[in-house]
Write a protein that holds these residues in place. Structure first.
Motif, PDB file in Angstrom:
ATOM      1  N   GLN A 194      -7.048  38.862  19.943  1.00  0.00           N
ATOM      2  CA  GLN A 194      -7.266  40.227  20.483  1.00  0.00           C
ATOM      3  C   GLN A 194      -6.917  40.979  21.770  1.00  0.00           C
ATOM      4  OE1 GLN A 194     -11.537  40.278  20.108  1.00  0.00           O
ATOM      5  NE2 GLN A 194     -11.330  40.124  17.601  1.00  0.00           N
ATOM      6  N   ASP A 195      -6.960  40.052  22.707  1.00  0.00           N
ATOM      7  CA  ASP A 195      -6.582  40.472  24.025  1.00  0.00           C
ATOM      8  C   ASP A 195      -4.880  40.474  23.993  1.00  0.00           C
ATOM      9  OD1 ASP A 195      -9.081  40.267  24.952  1.00  0.00           O
ATOM     10  OD2 ASP A 195      -8.938  38.548  25.800  1.00  0.00           O
ATOM     11  N   LEU A 238     -13.404  52.973  34.172  1.00  0.00           N
ATOM     12  CA  LEU A 238     -14.281  52.937  32.939  1.00  0.00           C
ATOM     13  C   LEU A 238     -15.393  52.083  32.974  1.00  0.00           C
ATOM     14  CD1 LEU A 238     -12.923  53.635  29.366  1.00  0.00           C
ATOM     15  CD2 LEU A 238     -14.456  51.620  29.665  1.00  0.00           C
ATOM     16  N   ARG A 239     -15.026  50.765  33.579  1.00  0.00           N
ATOM     17  CA  ARG A 239     -15.940  49.666  33.371  1.00  0.00           C
ATOM     18  C   ARG A 239     -17.350  50.109  34.365  1.00  0.00           C
ATOM     19  NH1 ARG A 239     -14.296  43.560  34.008  1.00  0.00           N
ATOM     20  NH2 ARG A 239     -13.903  44.198  36.351  1.00  0.00           N
ATOM     21  N   THR A 240     -16.794  50.548  35.577  1.00  0.00           N
ATOM     22  CA  THR A 240     -17.682  50.725  36.567  1.00  0.00           C
ATOM     23  C   THR A 240     -18.630  51.959  36.189  1.00  0.00           C
ATOM     24  OG1 THR A 240     -16.231  50.243  38.289  1.00  0.00           O
ATOM     25  CG2 THR A 240     -17.974  51.700  38.941  1.00  0.00           C
ATOM     26  N   LEU A 241     -18.094  53.124  35.461  1.00  0.00           N
ATOM     27  CA  LEU A 241     -18.967  53.956  34.935  1.00  0.00           C
ATOM     28  C   LEU A 241     -20.061  53.455  33.788  1.00  0.00           C
ATOM     29  CD1 LEU A 241     -16.545  57.116  34.462  1.00  0.00           C
ATOM     30  CD2 LEU A 241     -18.685  57.143  35.869  1.00  0.00           C
ATOM     31  N   ALA A 242     -19.296  52.686  32.683  1.00  0.00           N
ATOM     32  CA  ALA A 242     -20.243  52.026  31.739  1.00  0.00           C
ATOM     33  C   ALA A 242     -21.292  51.360  32.192  1.00  0.00           C
ATOM     34  CB  ALA A 242     -19.014  51.322  30.970  1.00  0.00           C
ATOM     35  N   ARG A 243     -21.072  50.341  33.236  1.00  0.00           N
ATOM     36  CA  ARG A 243     -22.054  49.521  33.664  1.00  0.00           C
ATOM     37  C   ARG A 243     -23.249  50.466  34.255  1.00  0.00           C
ATOM     38  NH1 ARG A 243     -18.739  44.038  35.615  1.00  0.00           N
ATOM     39  NH2 ARG A 243     -18.827  43.094  33.373  1.00  0.00           N
ATOM     40  N   HIS A 244     -22.720  51.336  35.041  1.00  0.00           N
ATOM     41  CA  HIS A 244     -23.650  52.276  35.907  1.00  0.00           C
ATOM     42  C   HIS A 244     -24.578  53.023  34.796  1.00  0.00           C
ATOM     43  CE1 HIS A 244     -25.305  54.295  39.347  1.00  0.00           C
ATOM     44  NE2 HIS A 244     -25.146  55.239  38.848  1.00  0.00           N
ATOM     45  N   ILE A 282     -19.022  47.129  26.216  1.00  0.00           N
ATOM     46  CA  ILE A 282     -18.314  47.595  27.572  1.00  0.00           C
ATOM     47  C   ILE A 282     -17.111  46.582  27.699  1.00  0.00           C
ATOM     48  CG2 ILE A 282     -18.466  47.369  30.162  1.00  0.00           C
ATOM     49  CD1 ILE A 282     -21.442  48.055  29.838  1.00  0.00           C
ATOM     50  N   ASP A 283     -17.077  45.463  27.540  1.00  0.00           N
ATOM     51  CA  ASP A 283     -16.032  44.603  27.687  1.00  0.00           C
ATOM     52  C   ASP A 283     -14.896  45.103  26.510  1.00  0.00           C
ATOM     53  OD1 ASP A 283     -14.857  41.942  28.595  1.00  0.00           O
ATOM     54  OD2 ASP A 283     -14.702  41.555  26.191  1.00  0.00           O
ATOM     55  N   LEU A 284     -15.436  45.589  25.214  1.00  0.00           N
ATOM     56  CA  LEU A 284     -14.158  45.805  24.486  1.00  0.00           C
ATOM     57  C   LEU A 284     -13.633  47.120  24.881  1.00  0.00           C
ATOM     58  CD1 LEU A 284     -15.468  44.949  21.047  1.00  0.00           C
ATOM     59  CD2 LEU A 284     -13.671  44.284  21.914  1.00  0.00           C
ATOM     60  N   ILE A 337     -17.741  63.969  20.517  1.00  0.00           N
ATOM     61  CA  ILE A 337     -16.767  63.275  21.472  1.00  0.00           C
ATOM     62  C   ILE A 337     -17.180  61.624  21.512  1.00  0.00           C
ATOM     63  CG2 ILE A 337     -15.202  63.047  23.236  1.00  0.00           C
ATOM     64  CD1 ILE A 337     -15.816  65.901  23.986  1.00  0.00           C
ATOM     65  N   PRO A 338     -16.593  60.624  20.988  1.00  0.00           N
ATOM     66  CA  PRO A 338     -16.837  59.502  21.061  1.00  0.00           C
ATOM     67  C   PRO A 338     -17.164  59.136  22.594  1.00  0.00           C
ATOM     68  CG  PRO A 338     -15.101  59.411  19.559  1.00  0.00           C
ATOM     69  CD  PRO A 338     -15.341  60.994  20.403  1.00  0.00           C
ATOM     70  N   LEU A 339     -18.293  58.229  22.810  1.00  0.00           N
ATOM     71  CA  LEU A 339     -18.630  58.157  24.156  1.00  0.00           C
ATOM     72  C   LEU A 339     -17.390  57.212  24.913  1.00  0.00           C
ATOM     73  CD1 LEU A 339     -20.666  57.637  26.817  1.00  0.00           C
ATOM     74  CD2 LEU A 339     -21.558  55.520  25.365  1.00  0.00           C
ATOM     75  N   ALA A 340     -16.782  56.564  24.312  1.00  0.00           N
ATOM     76  CA  ALA A 340     -15.645  55.547  24.938  1.00  0.00           C
ATOM     77  C   ALA A 340     -14.574  56.655  25.495  1.00  0.00           C
ATOM     78  CB  ALA A 340     -15.275  54.678  24.292  1.00  0.00           C
ATOM     79  N   ALA A 341     -14.253  57.639  24.632  1.00  0.00           N
ATOM     80  CA  ALA A 341     -13.406  58.734  25.058  1.00  0.00           C
ATOM     81  C   ALA A 341     -13.810  59.577  26.199  1.00  0.00           C
ATOM     82  CB  ALA A 341     -13.083  59.424  23.980  1.00  0.00           C
TER      83      ALA A 341
END
Length: 382
Positions: free
Chosen positions: A158-159, A187-193, A209-211, A298-302
């Motif tokens: 996958q990676d 993105l990861r900083t925002l998601a973890r917060h 979050i990892d994906l 709007i999807p959260l990831a976007a």
């Protein structure tokens, strides 16, 4: 001889009375079993835990210092000996005595004086059960290892898929590898917060979050389908050119969908990559593209990617624009809270803005040589 002998089952006989031990051992030897003998509970525990480990234990109930029930309980509580079947041998034949033996962990209870055919039959039955149990345990351990190995291989695949697709995008885009790295980290900083925020907690699991983090580099993969004259244009795009540029979101979604088809799944690890590529240019108030989605449609990831990408675009120097300072970028994003961006995500951004600034400094681009960049673009465009 030693190799052949080691395949004969080993029985540990535990009894403090020699006149009881002798007939049992003779019976076992005639049946081609190997034996070891202990006359005390402590010695029995030592032999049970030593190599070679006995295949089965015949255990007398009544012994000095430590009775058979205590020995059995201690054997069952030790992981090294818990799987050894224990058969109690006792002159006691009351139902309560048998129940106490089973409660201690024994697999069988035989009263003395023993009947050799009965004892041998019980021993063989329990050795057969133990062999089946050992096989299943070993098989399960093997399967767990195999599943773990294949899971790791799949994760690497996958990676590698994401990295390969992102590398393809880099060959066409005029943005830098550092831009891709920075936006991933933003993105990861925002998601973890936001991981424990009531609105986002259900979706922002560690796995998701990892994906999302791994998928972020694919946000502009659709630009591989945008003509060079537009993608590399050093000045402002015309309205017609911008309409063509806007297609990169749909092109990106379609490219990732084709990759999903190759994997033979309709919902895969590329789910977030597809959402990010297709919808990261949507705006909270519905004025974005390509679908004009608004709010939580709007999807959260976007939505997370939109903030990460916009911040990095503002602070980055390009041939056609100067870089904004961190403070200016923060002010611009804050001013578009609730219009361009999800209000709660902007609030999170304001709380972690120093982390963004640290990421930007750590992965800063080298200053652009505008003349050299202009010549590179001229050569590409002919």
């Amino acid at each position: 001889m030693h190799s052949i002998d080691s395949h004969r089952p080993l029985i540990l006989v535990v009894d403090d009375a020699p006149d009881s031990i002798e007939p049992i051992v003779n019976c076992l030897h005639k049946a081609d079993f190997r034996t070891r003998i202990a006359t005390r509970g402590e010695r029995a525990l030592q032999l049970a835990a030593s190599t070679p480990v006995p295949d089965l234990i015949l255990l007398d109930v009544t012994m000095p210092d430590m009775d058979g029930y205590e020995v059995c309980s201690r054997l069952m509580n030790d992981p090294a000996t818990a799987s050894i079947p224990v058969i109690f041998l006792s002159i006691r034949n009351e139902e309560l005595d048998e129940q106490r033996g089973f409660d201690a962990g024994a697999v069988d209870y035989i009263t003395k004086p023993i009947s050799p055919p009965l004892v041998l039959t019980r021993i063989r039955n329990h050795l057969t059960l133990k062999a089946a149990s050992d096989f299943l345990r070993d098989r399960n351990a093997y399967l767990e290892q195999e599943v773990g190995r294949r899971t790791r291989e799949l994760a690497l695949l996958q990676d590698a898929t994401i990295v390969a697709m992102a590398s393809l995008a880099e060959t066409r885009d005029n943005e830098t590898t550092h831009h891709i790295r920075r936006t991933q980290l933003y993105l990861r900083t925002l998601a973890r917060h936001l991981q424990h925020h009531p609105r986002f907690a259900a979706e922002l699991t560690e796995q998701n979050i990892d994906l999302m983090y791994k998928s972020a580099p694919l946000h502009d993969i659709g630009k591989v389908g945008v003509p060079d004259r537009i993608l590399l244009k050093p000045g402002e795009l015309t309205p017609a050119e911008f309409e063509i540029m806007k297609r990169h979101t749909t092109l990106g979604r379609d490219a990732i969908s084709k990759a999903e088809t190759l994997f033979g799944v309709s919902s895969s690890f590329l789910r977030f990559a597809k959402e990010i590529a297709y919808s990261h240019q949507e705006k909270w108030d519905g004025s974005g593209y390509p679908q004009g989605l608004a709010g939580e449609r709007i999807p959260l990831a976007a939505r997370l990617m939109a903030v990460a990408d916009s911040y990095d675009g503002l602070i980055s120097q390009r041939v056609y624009k100067k870089a904004h300072s961190h403070a200016e970028a923060v002010a611009i994003l804050a001013a578009h809270r609730g219009t361009h961006f999800d209000p709660d995500i902007i609030d999170a951004f304001l709380e972690v803005q120093s982390d963004f600034q640290g990421i930007a400094r750590r992965f800063a681009d080298a200053p652009i040589d505008e003349a050299a960049e202009a010549e590179r673009v001229r050569l590409i465009l002919g």
